[in-house]
Design a protein around this motif. Structure first.
Motif, PDB file in Angstrom:
ATOM      1  N   ILE A 190       0.723  -1.278  -0.013  1.00  0.00           N
ATOM      2  CA  ILE A 190       0.013  -0.114   0.073  1.00  0.00           C
ATOM      3  C   ILE A 190       0.964   1.394  -0.010  1.00  0.00           C
ATOM      4  O   ILE A 190       0.535   2.159  -0.868  1.00  0.00           O
ATOM      5  N   GLY A 191       1.913   1.076   0.827  1.00  0.00           N
ATOM      6  CA  GLY A 191       2.860   2.328   0.956  1.00  0.00           C
ATOM      7  C   GLY A 191       3.528   2.683  -0.450  1.00  0.00           C
ATOM      8  O   GLY A 191       3.776   3.598  -0.820  1.00  0.00           O
ATOM      9  N   ALA A 192       3.933   1.588  -0.940  1.00  0.00           N
ATOM     10  CA  ALA A 192       4.588   1.802  -2.470  1.00  0.00           C
ATOM     11  C   ALA A 192       3.597   2.429  -3.324  1.00  0.00           C
ATOM     12  O   ALA A 192       4.095   3.397  -4.210  1.00  0.00           O
ATOM     13  N   ILE A 193       2.412   1.908  -3.282  1.00  0.00           N
ATOM     14  CA  ILE A 193       1.451   2.625  -4.213  1.00  0.00           C
ATOM     15  C   ILE A 193       1.341   4.177  -4.092  1.00  0.00           C
ATOM     16  O   ILE A 193       1.320   4.930  -4.793  1.00  0.00           O
ATOM     17  N   VAL A 194       1.194   4.386  -2.583  1.00  0.00           N
ATOM     18  CA  VAL A 194       0.837   5.850  -2.139  1.00  0.00           C
ATOM     19  C   VAL A 194       2.127   6.515  -2.635  1.00  0.00           C
ATOM     20  O   VAL A 194       2.139   7.682  -3.033  1.00  0.00           O
ATOM     21  N   GLY A 195       3.311   6.020  -2.736  1.00  0.00           N
ATOM     22  CA  GLY A 195       4.634   6.479  -3.001  1.00  0.00           C
ATOM     23  C   GLY A 195       4.725   6.782  -4.441  1.00  0.00           C
ATOM     24  O   GLY A 195       5.730   7.441  -4.840  1.00  0.00           O
ATOM     25  N   HIS A 196       3.806   6.278  -5.228  1.00  0.00           N
ATOM     26  CA  HIS A 196       3.402   6.458  -6.749  1.00  0.00           C
ATOM     27  C   HIS A 196       2.348   7.576  -7.003  1.00  0.00           C
ATOM     28  O   HIS A 196       2.279   7.884  -8.319  1.00  0.00           O
ATOM     29  N   ASP A 515      -8.065  -3.165  -8.668  1.00  0.00           N
ATOM     30  CA  ASP A 515      -6.927  -3.501  -7.587  1.00  0.00           C
ATOM     31  C   ASP A 515      -7.415  -2.944  -6.276  1.00  0.00           C
ATOM     32  O   ASP A 515      -7.361  -1.634  -6.263  1.00  0.00           O
ATOM     33  N   PRO A 516      -7.559  -3.846  -5.335  1.00  0.00           N
ATOM     34  CA  PRO A 516      -8.061  -3.344  -4.137  1.00  0.00           C
ATOM     35  C   PRO A 516      -7.171  -2.735  -3.578  1.00  0.00           C
ATOM     36  O   PRO A 516      -7.160  -1.560  -2.559  1.00  0.00           O
ATOM     37  N   ALA A 517      -5.591  -2.874  -3.751  1.00  0.00           N
ATOM     38  CA  ALA A 517      -4.483  -2.259  -3.234  1.00  0.00           C
ATOM     39  C   ALA A 517      -4.594  -0.830  -3.527  1.00  0.00           C
ATOM     40  O   ALA A 517      -4.233   0.100  -2.915  1.00  0.00           O
ATOM     41  N   LEU A 518      -4.692  -0.545  -4.831  1.00  0.00           N
ATOM     42  CA  LEU A 518      -4.844   0.706  -5.592  1.00  0.00           C
ATOM     43  C   LEU A 518      -5.799   1.569  -4.809  1.00  0.00           C
ATOM     44  O   LEU A 518      -5.452   2.743  -4.541  1.00  0.00           O
ATOM     45  N   MET A 519      -7.074   1.021  -4.551  1.00  0.00           N
ATOM     46  CA  MET A 519      -7.922   1.698  -4.053  1.00  0.00           C
ATOM     47  C   MET A 519      -7.856   2.140  -2.619  1.00  0.00           C
ATOM     48  O   MET A 519      -8.113   3.191  -2.224  1.00  0.00           O
ATOM     49  N   VAL A 520      -7.188   1.116  -1.727  1.00  0.00           N
ATOM     50  CA  VAL A 520      -6.826   1.690  -0.311  1.00  0.00           C
ATOM     51  C   VAL A 520      -5.923   2.739  -0.414  1.00  0.00           C
ATOM     52  O   VAL A 520      -5.880   3.449   0.224  1.00  0.00           O
ATOM     53  N   ALA A 521      -4.948   2.632  -1.396  1.00  0.00           N
ATOM     54  CA  ALA A 521      -3.903   3.733  -1.342  1.00  0.00           C
ATOM     55  C   ALA A 521      -4.610   5.031  -1.714  1.00  0.00           C
ATOM     56  O   ALA A 521      -4.164   6.110  -1.194  1.00  0.00           O
ATOM     57  N   ALA A 522      -5.577   4.754  -2.686  1.00  0.00           N
ATOM     58  CA  ALA A 522      -6.072   6.082  -3.266  1.00  0.00           C
ATOM     59  C   ALA A 522      -6.822   6.759  -2.107  1.00  0.00           C
ATOM     60  O   ALA A 522      -7.049   8.042  -1.966  1.00  0.00           O
ATOM     61  N   ASN A 523      -7.463   6.144  -1.107  1.00  0.00           N
ATOM     62  CA  ASN A 523      -7.878   6.450   0.091  1.00  0.00           C
ATOM     63  C   ASN A 523      -7.109   7.172   1.044  1.00  0.00           C
ATOM     64  O   ASN A 523      -7.203   8.249   1.386  1.00  0.00           O
ATOM     65  N   THR A 524      -5.877   6.791   1.266  1.00  0.00           N
ATOM     66  CA  THR A 524      -4.803   7.374   1.947  1.00  0.00           C
ATOM     67  C   THR A 524      -4.314   8.597   1.075  1.00  0.00           C
ATOM     68  O   THR A 524      -3.857   9.847   1.760  1.00  0.00           O
ATOM     69  N   SER A 525      -4.172   8.547  -0.340  1.00  0.00           N
ATOM     70  CA  SER A 525      -3.576   9.890  -0.819  1.00  0.00           C
ATOM     71  C   SER A 525      -4.656  10.937  -0.980  1.00  0.00           C
ATOM     72  O   SER A 525      -4.399  12.043  -0.809  1.00  0.00           O
ATOM     73  N   GLY A 526      -6.042  10.455  -1.051  1.00  0.00           N
ATOM     74  CA  GLY A 526      -6.881  11.543  -1.037  1.00  0.00           C
ATOM     75  C   GLY A 526      -7.186  12.380   0.304  1.00  0.00           C
ATOM     76  O   GLY A 526      -7.424  13.459   0.305  1.00  0.00           O
ATOM     77  N   GLY A 527      -6.903  11.546   1.351  1.00  0.00           N
ATOM     78  CA  GLY A 527      -6.916  12.156   2.664  1.00  0.00           C
ATOM     79  C   GLY A 527      -5.836  13.051   2.969  1.00  0.00           C
ATOM     80  O   GLY A 527      -6.115  14.173   3.602  1.00  0.00           O
ATOM     81  N   VAL A 528      -4.652  12.965   2.192  1.00  0.00           N
ATOM     82  CA  VAL A 528      -3.557  13.947   1.979  1.00  0.00           C
ATOM     83  C   VAL A 528      -3.849  15.203   1.790  1.00  0.00           C
ATOM     84  O   VAL A 528      -3.681  16.259   2.580  1.00  0.00           O
ATOM     85  N   VAL A 529      -4.994  15.654   0.940  1.00  0.00           N
ATOM     86  CA  VAL A 529      -5.400  16.814   0.489  1.00  0.00           C
ATOM     87  C   VAL A 529      -6.715  17.529   1.004  1.00  0.00           C
ATOM     88  O   VAL A 529      -7.049  18.432   0.812  1.00  0.00           O
TER      89      VAL A 529
END
Length: 587
Positions: A190-196, A515-529
């Motif tokens: 998840i962290g690696a995807i957020v890092g992308h 991809d569930p990992a991508l969507m979970v990472a998107a939740n984290t990335s969306g929270g950033v802003v």
């Protein structure tokens, strides 16, 4: 045995989803509209979640209560354990007096206030986010910007926009650790995807700060260093999250960004720094006069609160009065600094890197630490709760990472730092106990939100909502970051947003064939802003700079920055689900 029903209300998925969403609606209404205290909103939403689980989903009362207790345990350890240790480590530097040395080290890098804002709010703020999070970077860097001449409104705006890109990996990656625990997806992946994803934001944030500090003139005059810092931070965030350490990503990227700024200033000198400082001081004087007039009109003349007192009054999210006072004590750049003092000022952060690098990258030590983890089947619920597919749920096993937890590693770091700083054990202990007392409502908030998440997950409420949302099909990939944005905007925490929506994102992704990992990472990335428009963080910023009661004015300054970055993330996530899938890391 309890098996969740995807559509328990009148056998209707839409109606069931509406009922299942009541706890989330409660959070939004009580925090976003009624402006309740976060802990009361969390407890109320938890009560609603229990009622929905018991009455709507016919979950046995004892299992619903046990789900809440497991969530509370996870909220206390490792989540709040990490936060407490991170803030404790930071405050040891304040108690020892080394924090002021660190501020002076930053002052020696450049005398241009716009570049100082970039270094303080983005690079140093990123370090604070890495170790503490939960509003501490906003309050501390806000006061530091006041010390170099920024107006109150401009300081609040700058620190809120700066506190975006680092948030996903804040407090030793707690948001990502939480998402991984709740979904069962490897948090490293998840962290690696957020890092992308978040480096796209980090790349432009320094340029945004140049504009916020001095308009288009500022961008024109200091864009070279803004580009260098943005590229350095973004590249380091990408590399660290993908190949080095998810937990250390913010520490590494912030230090790399700072190093890039220092090296750039050796070969390039900005123009217009003195004129920019004069403009900022002039704006500051005009603002003070306007605020004085307003205070007099309201019958509050002569009762203005100092910045330090305002910060002391807030004492929010673990930010201490001592830390804010130290930050606001603007000294002369470089006064009294020696090589040893510079090293000691940087020592805690360097030590964090060393300890976490050894714990996460040296295989023998990593294996030894992991071997100490204790798996605890949650009493009374383990084996009695099934998934919607009829399989025994694995979410009823609690992992007690007493030695391998980032919080324990921070405890070890803090003990070493206290010894090197020659602090008395009773002083270090007093700093910790004082923080526990100050953060009691923050602890209660996190515990209640994670209890809410566990009840909704184990009762099946998130499955219902996810199944309903998945009806959007492939379009869901473009909408996924919005959930994280809303969750963080309401709760003020990317961790809480993941606690609320990570499992929902996973369920919706599986239903939609994404991809569930991508969507979970998107939740984290969306929270950033979403963090910069959170009422909680707006209040922290307003209180720190002395604009308490002006949160709505600050919101109007930052809301479009938040929406613009959210749109960019939605487009990126949607494209990464198909045409840009090649750029995602492999599990």
């Amino acid at each position: 045995m309890y098996t969740p029903d995807v559509a328990p209300i009148a056998d209707n998925l839409t109606l069931s989803a509406l009922v299942a969403a009541l706890p989330l609606v409660t959070v939004f209404v009580t925090l976003g509209l009624l402006r309740w205290k976060a802990h009361w909103a969390g407890l109320t939403a938890l009560g609603v979640a229990l009622l929905v689980a018991i009455l709507g989903y016919r979950m046995p009362l004892d299992l619903a209560a046990l789900s809440a207790t497991q969530g509370a345990a996870f909220g206390l350890f490792p989540i709040m354990w990490i936060v407490l240790m991170a803030i404790w480590l930071y405050e040891l530097t304040v108690r020892s007096g080394r924090f002021e040395d660190l501020r002076r080290v930053i002052d020696t890098v450049s005398d241009d206030p716009r570049i100082q804002a970039m270094i303080i709010a983005f690079c140093f703020g990123g370090l604070l986010e890495a170790l503490a999070g939960f509003g501490a970077p906003i309050a501390i860097t806000g006061v530091m910007l006041l010390a170099i001449g920024f107006s109150k409104m401009r300081a609040a705006t700058v620190v809120l926009v700066a506190n975006t890109a680092p948030v996903a990996f804040g407090a030793i990656a707690i948001p990502i650790l939480t998402a991984g625990t709740l979904t069962g997806i490897d948090y490293h992946h998840i962290g690696a995807i957020v890092g992308h994803q978040t480096p796209l934001i980090a790349l432009f944030v320094p340029t945004f700060l140049a504009f916020l500090a001095d308009g288009l003139r500022g961008v024109k005059e200091i864009w070279p260093i803004a580009v260098v810092v943005g590229v350095a931070f973004a590249a380091a965030q990408w590399v660290s999250a993908t190949w080095i350490s998810v937990e250390l990503t913010d520490v590494i990227s912030s230090l790399v960004g700072l190093l890039a700024a220092v090296l750039m200033l050796r070969v390039w000198k900005p123009k217009g720094g003195e004129a920019a400082r004069a403009r900022l001081l002039g704006e500051r004087r005009r603002e003070d006069e306007e605020l004085a007039v307003e205070a007099a009109a309201a019958g509050r003349a002569g009762k203005a609160t100092t910045t330090a007192e305002a910060t002391r009054a807030s004492a929010t999210d673990g930010t201490t009065a001592d830390a804010a006072d130290a930050a606001g004590a603007a000294g002369t750049a470089g006064v009294g600094l020696t090589g040893s003092r510079v090293f000691l000022a940087l020592f805690p952060y360097l030590l964090v890197i060393v300890i976490f690098a050894l714990a996460k990258l040296w295989t023998p030590l990593t294996s030894a630490l992991a071997a100490t983890d204790v798996k605890i089947p949650w009493p009374g619920s383990d084996g009695r709760i099934l998934t919607a597919a009829g399989e025994v749920s694995t979410n009823t096993v609690y992992s007690f990472q007493w030695l391998s937890s980032p919080g324990t590693l921070l405890l070890i770091t803090g003990i070493i730092v206290a010894a090197v700083y020659r602090m008395k054990p009773q002083d270090a202990l007093e700093v910790f106990t004082r923080n526990v007392v100050k953060m009691r409502f923050s602890i209660l908030t996190v515990v209640s939100v994670l209890s809410l998440a566990y009840v909704m997950n184990q009762a099946g409420q998130t499955i219902t909502i996810g199944t309903w949302i998945a009806g959007t099909g492939a379009a869901f990939a473009f909408l996924a970051p919005i959930l994280g944005w809303l969750g963080t905007a309401v709760t003020g925490s990317d961790t809480s947003a993941n606690a609320l929506f990570a499992t929902l994102q996973q369920t919706a992704a599986l239903k939609a064939g994404l991809d569930p990992a991508l969507m979970v990472a998107a939740n984290t990335s969306g929270g950033v802003v979403g963090k910069l428009i959170s009422p909680q963080n707006l209040t922290i910023a307003a209180t720190a700079v002395g604009l308490l009661g002006k949160e709505s004015a600050i919101l109007r300054k930052v809301v479009w920055w938040s929406i613009g970055m959210l749109v960019a993330l939605c487009l990126l996530n949607g494209l990464q689900s198909n045409v840009l899938a090649w750029m995602l890391p492999q599990p």
